[in-house]
Design a protein around this motif. Structure first.
Motif, mmCIF file in Angstrom:
data_model
loop_
_atom_site.group_PDB
_atom_site.id
_atom_site.type_symbol
_atom_site.label_atom_id
_atom_site.label_comp_id
_atom_site.label_asym_id
_atom_site.label_seq_id
_atom_site.Cartn_x
_atom_site.Cartn_y
_atom_site.Cartn_z
ATOM 1 N N VAL A 161 -23.982 -70.494 29.311
ATOM 2 C CA VAL A 161 -24.987 -71.191 28.511
ATOM 3 C C VAL A 161 -26.090 -70.187 28.199
ATOM 4 C CG1 VAL A 161 -26.734 -73.016 28.485
ATOM 5 C CG2 VAL A 161 -24.502 -73.445 29.526
ATOM 6 N N ASN A 162 -26.379 -70.015 26.924
ATOM 7 C CA ASN A 162 -27.411 -69.073 26.492
ATOM 8 C C ASN A 162 -28.705 -69.835 26.246
ATOM 9 O OD1 ASN A 162 -28.997 -67.123 25.358
ATOM 10 N ND2 ASN A 162 -27.613 -66.619 23.677
ATOM 11 N N LEU A 163 -29.640 -69.709 27.159
ATOM 12 C CA LEU A 163 -30.909 -70.423 27.047
ATOM 13 C C LEU A 163 -31.899 -69.713 26.130
ATOM 14 C CD1 LEU A 163 -31.297 -71.358 30.811
ATOM 15 C CD2 LEU A 163 -30.658 -72.905 28.948
ATOM 16 N N ARG A 164 -31.532 -68.527 25.667
ATOM 17 C CA ARG A 164 -32.403 -67.770 24.766
ATOM 18 C C ARG A 164 -32.274 -68.296 23.345
ATOM 19 N NH1 ARG A 164 -30.731 -61.673 26.810
ATOM 20 N NH2 ARG A 164 -31.423 -61.913 28.967
ATOM 21 N N THR A 165 -33.277 -68.016 22.530
ATOM 22 C CA THR A 165 -33.218 -68.382 21.121
ATOM 23 C C THR A 165 -32.757 -67.178 20.321
ATOM 24 O OG1 THR A 165 -35.495 -67.702 20.691
ATOM 25 C CG2 THR A 165 -35.150 -69.963 21.448
ATOM 26 N N ARG A 170 -37.289 -65.453 25.611
ATOM 27 C CA ARG A 170 -38.627 -65.966 25.806
ATOM 28 C C ARG A 170 -38.835 -66.215 27.288
ATOM 29 N NH1 ARG A 170 -38.610 -70.825 21.724
ATOM 30 N NH2 ARG A 170 -40.581 -71.290 22.728
ATOM 31 N N LYS A 171 -40.021 -66.615 27.643
ATOM 32 C CA LYS A 171 -40.394 -66.736 29.040
ATOM 33 C C LYS A 171 -39.388 -67.575 29.826
ATOM 34 C CE LYS A 171 -44.128 -68.318 32.054
ATOM 35 N NZ LYS A 171 -45.429 -68.994 32.126
ATOM 36 N N GLY A 172 -38.882 -66.978 30.928
ATOM 37 C CA GLY A 172 -38.024 -67.728 31.834
ATOM 38 C C GLY A 172 -36.724 -68.179 31.223
ATOM 39 N N ARG A 173 -36.131 -67.373 30.319
ATOM 40 C CA ARG A 173 -34.874 -67.771 29.693
ATOM 41 C C ARG A 173 -33.811 -66.712 29.936
ATOM 42 N NH1 ARG A 173 -35.892 -71.395 24.365
ATOM 43 N NH2 ARG A 173 -37.737 -72.493 25.099
ATOM 44 N N ALA A 174 -32.609 -67.182 30.176
ATOM 45 C CA ALA A 174 -31.539 -66.259 30.521
ATOM 46 C C ALA A 174 -30.217 -66.798 30.000
ATOM 47 C CB ALA A 174 -31.477 -66.088 32.038
ATOM 48 N N ILE A 175 -29.173 -66.008 30.155
ATOM 49 C CA ILE A 175 -27.807 -66.448 29.891
ATOM 50 C C ILE A 175 -27.182 -66.695 31.256
ATOM 51 C CG2 ILE A 175 -25.581 -65.826 28.898
ATOM 52 C CD1 ILE A 175 -27.064 -63.976 26.988
ATOM 53 N N VAL A 176 -26.814 -67.948 31.517
ATOM 54 C CA VAL A 176 -26.361 -68.322 32.863
ATOM 55 C C VAL A 176 -24.950 -68.904 32.813
ATOM 56 C CG1 VAL A 176 -28.712 -68.743 33.669
ATOM 57 C CG2 VAL A 176 -27.395 -70.617 32.679
ATOM 58 N N GLY A 242 -28.317 -67.111 50.078
ATOM 59 C CA GLY A 242 -28.086 -65.687 50.267
ATOM 60 C C GLY A 242 -27.846 -64.900 48.998
ATOM 61 N N VAL A 243 -28.097 -65.497 47.830
ATOM 62 C CA VAL A 243 -27.930 -64.768 46.575
ATOM 63 C C VAL A 243 -29.001 -63.678 46.501
ATOM 64 C CG1 VAL A 243 -27.983 -64.957 44.055
ATOM 65 C CG2 VAL A 243 -26.964 -66.795 45.436
ATOM 66 N N PRO A 244 -28.650 -62.446 46.174
ATOM 67 C CA PRO A 244 -29.628 -61.353 46.112
ATOM 68 C C PRO A 244 -30.754 -61.648 45.123
ATOM 69 C CG PRO A 244 -27.399 -60.490 46.055
ATOM 70 C CD PRO A 244 -27.274 -61.973 45.917
ATOM 71 N N MET A 245 -31.942 -61.158 45.442
ATOM 72 C CA MET A 245 -33.106 -61.400 44.602
ATOM 73 C C MET A 245 -32.905 -60.904 43.169
ATOM 74 S SD MET A 245 -35.538 -63.067 46.050
ATOM 75 C CE MET A 245 -34.865 -63.996 47.446
ATOM 76 N N ALA A 246 -32.191 -59.803 43.006
ATOM 77 C CA ALA A 246 -31.965 -59.271 41.665
ATOM 78 C C ALA A 246 -31.182 -60.261 40.804
ATOM 79 C CB ALA A 246 -31.217 -57.940 41.745
ATOM 80 N N LYS A 247 -30.199 -60.932 41.403
ATOM 81 C CA LYS A 247 -29.411 -61.913 40.656
ATOM 82 C C LYS A 247 -30.231 -63.168 40.374
ATOM 83 C CE LYS A 247 -24.733 -60.556 42.004
ATOM 84 N NZ LYS A 247 -23.448 -61.010 42.581
ATOM 85 N N ILE A 248 -31.039 -63.598 41.340
ATOM 86 C CA ILE A 248 -31.898 -64.767 41.120
ATOM 87 C C ILE A 248 -32.886 -64.476 39.999
ATOM 88 C CG2 ILE A 248 -33.617 -66.302 42.159
ATOM 89 C CD1 ILE A 248 -32.293 -65.802 44.857
ATOM 90 N N SER A 249 -33.411 -63.262 39.987
ATOM 91 C CA SER A 249 -34.348 -62.862 38.933
ATOM 92 C C SER A 249 -33.702 -62.977 37.558
ATOM 93 C CB SER A 249 -34.815 -61.427 39.182
ATOM 94 O OG SER A 249 -35.763 -61.032 38.218
ATOM 95 N N GLN A 250 -32.450 -62.531 37.447
ATOM 96 C CA GLN A 250 -31.733 -62.647 36.179
ATOM 97 C C GLN A 250 -31.495 -64.107 35.820
ATOM 98 O OE1 GLN A 250 -28.158 -60.326 36.762
ATOM 99 N NE2 GLN A 250 -29.126 -58.450 36.032
ATOM 100 N N TYR A 251 -31.168 -64.913 36.790
ATOM 101 C CA TYR A 251 -30.911 -66.337 36.576
ATOM 102 C C TYR A 251 -32.152 -67.037 36.033
ATOM 103 C CZ TYR A 251 -27.346 -69.889 37.638
ATOM 104 O OH TYR A 251 -26.343 -70.822 37.555
ATOM 105 N N LEU A 252 -33.318 -66.627 36.536
ATOM 106 C CA LEU A 252 -34.568 -67.253 36.124
ATOM 107 C C LEU A 252 -35.137 -66.646 34.850
ATOM 108 C CD1 LEU A 252 -36.307 -67.517 39.619
ATOM 109 C CD2 LEU A 252 -35.219 -69.362 38.332
ATOM 110 N N GLY A 253 -34.576 -65.532 34.406
ATOM 111 C CA GLY A 253 -35.100 -64.888 33.212
ATOM 112 C C GLY A 253 -36.352 -64.091 33.465
ATOM 113 N N HIS A 254 -36.599 -63.709 34.740
ATOM 114 C CA HIS A 254 -37.764 -62.887 35.050
ATOM 115 C C HIS A 254 -37.548 -61.465 34.537
ATOM 116 C CE1 HIS A 254 -38.995 -65.621 38.686
ATOM 117 N NE2 HIS A 254 -39.289 -66.145 37.518
ATOM 118 N N THR A 255 -38.617 -60.823 34.127
ATOM 119 C CA THR A 255 -38.511 -59.464 33.599
ATOM 120 C C THR A 255 -38.331 -58.433 34.710
ATOM 121 O OG1 THR A 255 -40.925 -59.313 33.565
ATOM 122 C CG2 THR A 255 -39.824 -59.986 31.517
#
Length: 288
Positions: A161-165, A170-176, A242-255
């Motif tokens: 699912v592509n949450l980006r436009t 945009r803020k907090g958007r990712a492809i999950v 136990g998901v690594p922080m780097a993957k969670i960051s991508q999931y949340l769309g953090h920069t």
């Protein structure tokens, strides 16, 4: 139409409306329609170069005297900063002034435990409300991203699912990725879809789920649950799993991972375990 600076320079009023027009159709345009009712009486008649730090502090103090919380004040001043920065980038003004803001409040620490998630998913709700709840829980989407999602950005074949436009992230958007719960809900909704929007009602896009969401929360006998709590819940469960922080960051769309770690590292099962091991002090003797 491209905004141009009038002779003598644009006022904050003019910049504010030009920015809202440029962002027409986005949630921030509607949000700034409301915040403008408070910001523009204070700053609207000024040109950007006339705004001083003293002006900002005085207005912040005035709003506090009215009983406004720091979160509300921060949002108002941040919208002013955003509009003026946009004007500078568009070369409508020479330079955006520094806009002082109060310290941004810490995020609320409410999240749902598994039993609460089960209760919310089992609660009676309209199909579009239930779909929005599942989407936010499983993709960590913000409510705006969920409501703006269109079917052309749902890839059943690849399972994403592509949450980006189309304009980029945009803020907090990712492809999950879709999990089984989300895939099932989306497939059912796609079969019954009457519009391009994933979250719809009678063929029309949904602008707000506030009432329906509140009813579902009440039916589940939960308290203090907002749509944003569902995004926070998803992230907490990822960290606890136990998901690594780097993957969670991508999931949340953090920069970057710094924001993710600041908020969610403490939920990780191994958080600080290596540090605790250093403090084992195995050679110390217990005094009896």
């Amino acid at each position: 139409m491209e905004a141009t600076a009038p002779p003598g320079g644009m006022t904050v009023d003019q910049i504010w409306e030009a920015y809202r027009e440029d962002r027409a159709g986005r949630s921030i345009a509607e949000s700034m329609r409301h915040t403008g009712k408070a910001v523009l009486p204070a700053f609207g008649a000024l040109r950007p170069e006339q705004i001083t730090a003293h002006d900002c502090r005085d207005q912040i103090a005035a709003w506090r005297a009215e009983g406004k919380h720091n979160g509300t004040i921060w949002t108002r001043m941040n919208h002013l900063r955003i509009a003026l920065s946009w004007a500078e980038k568009r070369r409508l003004i020479d330079r955006a002034p520094h806009i002082e803001r109060p310290q941004q409040p810490a995020p609320k620490d409410r999240w749902l435990e598994q039993a609460e998630v089960d209760a919310l998913l089992s609660a009676p709700a309209a199909p579009h409300i239930r779909l929005a709840i599942i989407l936010m829980l499983t993709s960590c989407a913000r409510i705006t991203a969920a409501l703006e999602l269109t079917w052309d950005r749902v890839d059943f074949q690849r399972g994403f699912v592509n949450l980006r436009t189309g304009e980029g992230q945009r803020k907090g958007r990712a492809i999950v990725p879709m999990n089984n719960l989300l895939r099932g809900a989306l497939q059912t909704a796609r079969e019954q879809a009457l519009s391009d929007h994933v979250i719809e009602w009678a063929g029309d896009p949904v602008k707000s789920i506030k009432r329906g969401f509140a009813q579902a929360v009440k039916a589940a006998r939960l308290k203090d649950v907002t749509p944003h709590v569902l995004r926070h819940t998803g992230a907490v469960h990822l960290a606890a799993g136990g998901v690594p922080m780097a993957k969670i960051s991508q999931y949340l769309g953090h920069t970057n991972t710094a924001t993710t770690e600041r908020v969610y590292a403490r939920f990780a099962p191994d958080h600080l375990k290596d540090a605790a091991a250093v403090l084992e002090y195995g050679k110390l003797k217990v005094v009896k």
